[in-house]
Design an enzyme around this catalytic site. Structure first.
Site, PDB file in Angstrom:
ATOM      1  N   GLY A  81     -66.477  23.028 -12.076  1.00  0.00           N
ATOM      2  CA  GLY A  81     -65.718  23.351 -11.721  1.00  0.00           C
ATOM      3  C   GLY A  81     -65.523  25.582 -11.978  1.00  0.00           C
ATOM      4  O   GLY A  81     -64.920  26.243 -11.917  1.00  0.00           O
ATOM      5  N   GLY A  85     -54.114  22.439 -17.269  1.00  0.00           N
ATOM      6  CA  GLY A  85     -54.000  22.033 -18.356  1.00  0.00           C
ATOM      7  C   GLY A  85     -54.784  22.863 -19.927  1.00  0.00           C
ATOM      8  O   GLY A  85     -55.071  23.688 -18.669  1.00  0.00           O
ATOM      9  N   THR A 108     -57.821  24.822 -17.614  1.00  0.00           N
ATOM     10  CA  THR A 108     -57.684  24.881 -16.822  1.00  0.00           C
ATOM     11  C   THR A 108     -57.299  26.428 -17.348  1.00  0.00           C
ATOM     12  O   THR A 108     -57.258  28.103 -16.873  1.00  0.00           O
ATOM     13  CB  THR A 108     -56.493  24.418 -15.945  1.00  0.00           C
ATOM     14  OG1 THR A 108     -57.373  23.569 -15.825  1.00  0.00           O
ATOM     15  CG2 THR A 108     -56.436  25.082 -14.169  1.00  0.00           C
ATOM     16  N   ILE A 160     -50.271  14.501 -18.148  1.00  0.00           N
ATOM     17  CA  ILE A 160     -50.004  13.424 -19.198  1.00  0.00           C
ATOM     18  C   ILE A 160     -49.265  13.346 -20.618  1.00  0.00           C
ATOM     19  O   ILE A 160     -48.678  12.568 -21.147  1.00  0.00           O
ATOM     20  CB  ILE A 160     -50.058  12.179 -18.628  1.00  0.00           C
ATOM     21  CG1 ILE A 160     -51.668  12.246 -18.496  1.00  0.00           C
ATOM     22  CG2 ILE A 160     -50.430  12.107 -16.608  1.00  0.00           C
ATOM     23  CD1 ILE A 160     -51.200  10.333 -18.522  1.00  0.00           C
ATOM     24  N   ASP A 161     -50.991  13.695 -21.150  1.00  0.00           N
ATOM     25  CA  ASP A 161     -50.792  13.286 -22.410  1.00  0.00           C
ATOM     26  C   ASP A 161     -49.542  14.491 -23.629  1.00  0.00           C
ATOM     27  O   ASP A 161     -49.667  14.302 -24.617  1.00  0.00           O
ATOM     28  CB  ASP A 161     -52.202  14.433 -22.671  1.00  0.00           C
ATOM     29  CG  ASP A 161     -53.309  12.956 -21.949  1.00  0.00           C
ATOM     30  OD1 ASP A 161     -52.690  12.817 -22.341  1.00  0.00           O
ATOM     31  OD2 ASP A 161     -54.173  13.614 -22.256  1.00  0.00           O
ATOM     32  N   GLU A 193     -55.385   5.673 -26.242  1.00  0.00           N
ATOM     33  CA  GLU A 193     -57.028   5.634 -26.136  1.00  0.00           C
ATOM     34  C   GLU A 193     -58.101   5.822 -27.688  1.00  0.00           C
ATOM     35  O   GLU A 193     -59.250   5.706 -27.361  1.00  0.00           O
ATOM     36  CB  GLU A 193     -57.796   5.798 -24.287  1.00  0.00           C
ATOM     37  CG  GLU A 193     -57.289   7.748 -24.849  1.00  0.00           C
ATOM     38  CD  GLU A 193     -57.795   7.839 -23.564  1.00  0.00           C
ATOM     39  OE1 GLU A 193     -58.379   7.127 -22.496  1.00  0.00           O
ATOM     40  OE2 GLU A 193     -57.277   8.770 -23.004  1.00  0.00           O
TER      41      GLU A 193
HETATM   42  O1  F6P Z   1     -55.686  14.640 -19.861  1.00  0.00           O
HETATM   43  C1  F6P Z   1     -55.178  13.220 -19.291  1.00  0.00           C
HETATM   44  C2  F6P Z   1     -56.517  12.394 -19.716  1.00  0.00           C
HETATM   45  O2  F6P Z   1     -55.175  11.740 -18.698  1.00  0.00           O
HETATM   46  C3  F6P Z   1     -56.495  11.656 -20.657  1.00  0.00           C
HETATM   47  O3  F6P Z   1     -55.098  11.396 -21.334  1.00  0.00           O
HETATM   48  C4  F6P Z   1     -57.019  11.160 -20.499  1.00  0.00           C
HETATM   49  O4  F6P Z   1     -58.208  10.647 -21.610  1.00  0.00           O
HETATM   50  C5  F6P Z   1     -58.324  11.294 -19.647  1.00  0.00           C
HETATM   51  O5  F6P Z   1     -57.134  12.318 -18.291  1.00  0.00           O
HETATM   52  C6  F6P Z   1     -59.012  10.739 -18.429  1.00  0.00           C
HETATM   53  O6  F6P Z   1     -59.562  11.930 -17.722  1.00  0.00           O
HETATM   54  P1  F6P Z   1     -60.860  11.119 -16.443  1.00  0.00           P
HETATM   55  O7  F6P Z   1     -59.494  11.696 -15.081  1.00  0.00           O
HETATM   56  O8  F6P Z   1     -61.796  12.375 -16.420  1.00  0.00           O
HETATM   57  O9  F6P Z   1     -61.109   9.560 -16.476  1.00  0.00           O
END
Ligand code: F6P
Length: 358
Positions: A79, A115, A118, A140-141, A236
């Site tokens: 969006g 973030g 945005t 959250i990162d 991750e």
């Molecule tokens: O950027 C925040 C975050 O939670 C990352 O840590 C993660 O990799 C990603 O968003 C996951 O995004 P989605 O919810 O779109 O899978």
């Protein structure tokens, strides 16, 4: 008394504390200053939909929001008005339409909670169409360069730490290597803080490509000391040295970092390994008190910026104080864990193996 009518939206992935920001903006602006605050549902979508999906927010409609997870306004990762997906999937520029809607609705400007992506859109809207914006940083990162901390981060660390505490007892009982994969595609902040808080023995973060043999060495050393179990936290986005994450599709490692490390450890040792992927449990649920307070301070300060006509700025936490920066500073490169960060030194000092030579 001068009055204002402003829009409010939440964009990108959700984070614990979004509702606390909404509540603070509305309590201060509507309850205290008698402005009007109009919420746009699902980020910019509410302003672009036909019919528009806008809600007049009041202190009554925001009751009970402080501790609630998610965002009552809804959010989306898609969006972007500049490349809005049309029905057949082709991106179209709907930013002029958005600007016209803002004018039609009599909105003086927008408070945009989101973030880096945005905030980048908000900055572009200001530059291209002169739309007044105030930003509130969220992820959250915790990888936004312009602020010491974003709300949601400590709530995510809390969940990851509790997961480690729980894995600790079962790891010990079964004498296993327990791997916990946490979020953090580019930055290892959650892994680092939760790893230290949860007493992890090994941590893997994207900023430090790891040598698996160092983790194997740690597992063996613990066994020799009569500790035949090991806790490992993996962001991750973490990957072994020599692996080129750019050689695969973007985020191909997403969801696979923990299992990949587990496979490497199994191949090189007789350890019994189990992998837990924490995933969106880190994003769901209510904010811890720290994030409630930070979100409230951010929301109040965003209103103060509007009140002072300081559009084009984003609130931030700076050495314990809430200040602001030009919004384009949030759109810069992510803030990664630097090797000289003091927590790296503390982690090493308490014996945590980070997978790289000191
Ligand atoms: O950027 C925040 C975050 O939670 C990352 O840590 C993660 O990799 C990603 O968003 C996951 O995004 P989605 O919810 O779109 O899978």
């Amino acid at each position: 008394m001068a009055t204002h009518r402003i829009g409010l939206l939440t964009g990108g992935g959700d984070a614990p504390g979004l509702n606390a920001v909404i509540r603070a903006v509305v309590k201060h602006a509507v309850g205290g200053l008698h402005w009007q605050v109009v919420g746009s549902e699902d980020s910019f979508d509410g302003l672009l939909s036909d019919p528009r999906r806008l809600v007049n927010l009041s202190p009554v409609s925001c009751q009970g929001l402080l501790h609630r997870g998610g965002t009552v306004l809804g959010t989306t990762n898609r969006g972007d008005p500049f490349v809005y997906p049309s029905a057949d999937g082709t991106p179209v520029d709907r930013s002029a339409e958005l600007a016209a809607t803002i004018e039609d609705e009599g909105l003086e400007g927008l408070i945009v909670v989101g973030g880096d992506g945005t905030q980048r859109i908000a900055h572009r809207l200001m530059q291209t169409h002169g739309i007044p914006v105030v930003g509130v940083p969220k992820t959250i990162d915790n990888d936004l360069a312009a602020t010491d901390f974003t709300f949601g981060f400590w709530s995510a660390v809390e969940v990851a730490t509790e997961a480690l505490d729980r894995l600790h007892s079962t790891a010990e009982s079964h004498e296993r290597v327990m791997i916990l994969e946490v979020m953090g595609r580019d930055a290892g902040w959650i892994a680092l803080y939760a790893g230290v808080a949860g007493g992890a023995d090994c941590i893997a973060i994207p900023e430090l490509p790891y040598d698996v043999d160092r983790y194997i060495g740690k597992i063996k050393a613990r066994r020799r000391r009569g500790r035949p179990f090991t806790l490992v936290v993996v962001a991750e986005g973490a990957f072994p040295a020599g692996f080129d994450p750019g050689s695969t599709a973007p985020h191909a490692f997403n969801g696979g970092a923990g299992h990949h490390l587990g496979k490497l450890i199994r191949e090189r040792s007789d350890a019994e390994v189990r992998v837990t992927v924490l995933g969106h449990l880190q994003r769901g649920g209510g904010p811890i008190p720290y994030d409630r307070v930070l979100a409230t301070r951010f929301g109040v300060h965003a209103v103060e910026l509007v009140r002072n006509g300081q559009w084009g700025r984003m609130v931030r936490l700076e050495n314990g104080l809430i200040t602001s920066v030009p919004i384009d500073e949030a759109a810069g490169p992510p803030r990664l864990v630097q090797t000289d960060h003091p927590l790296i030194a503390s982690a090493r000092a308490v014996g945590i193996e980070l997978g790289v030579k000191v």
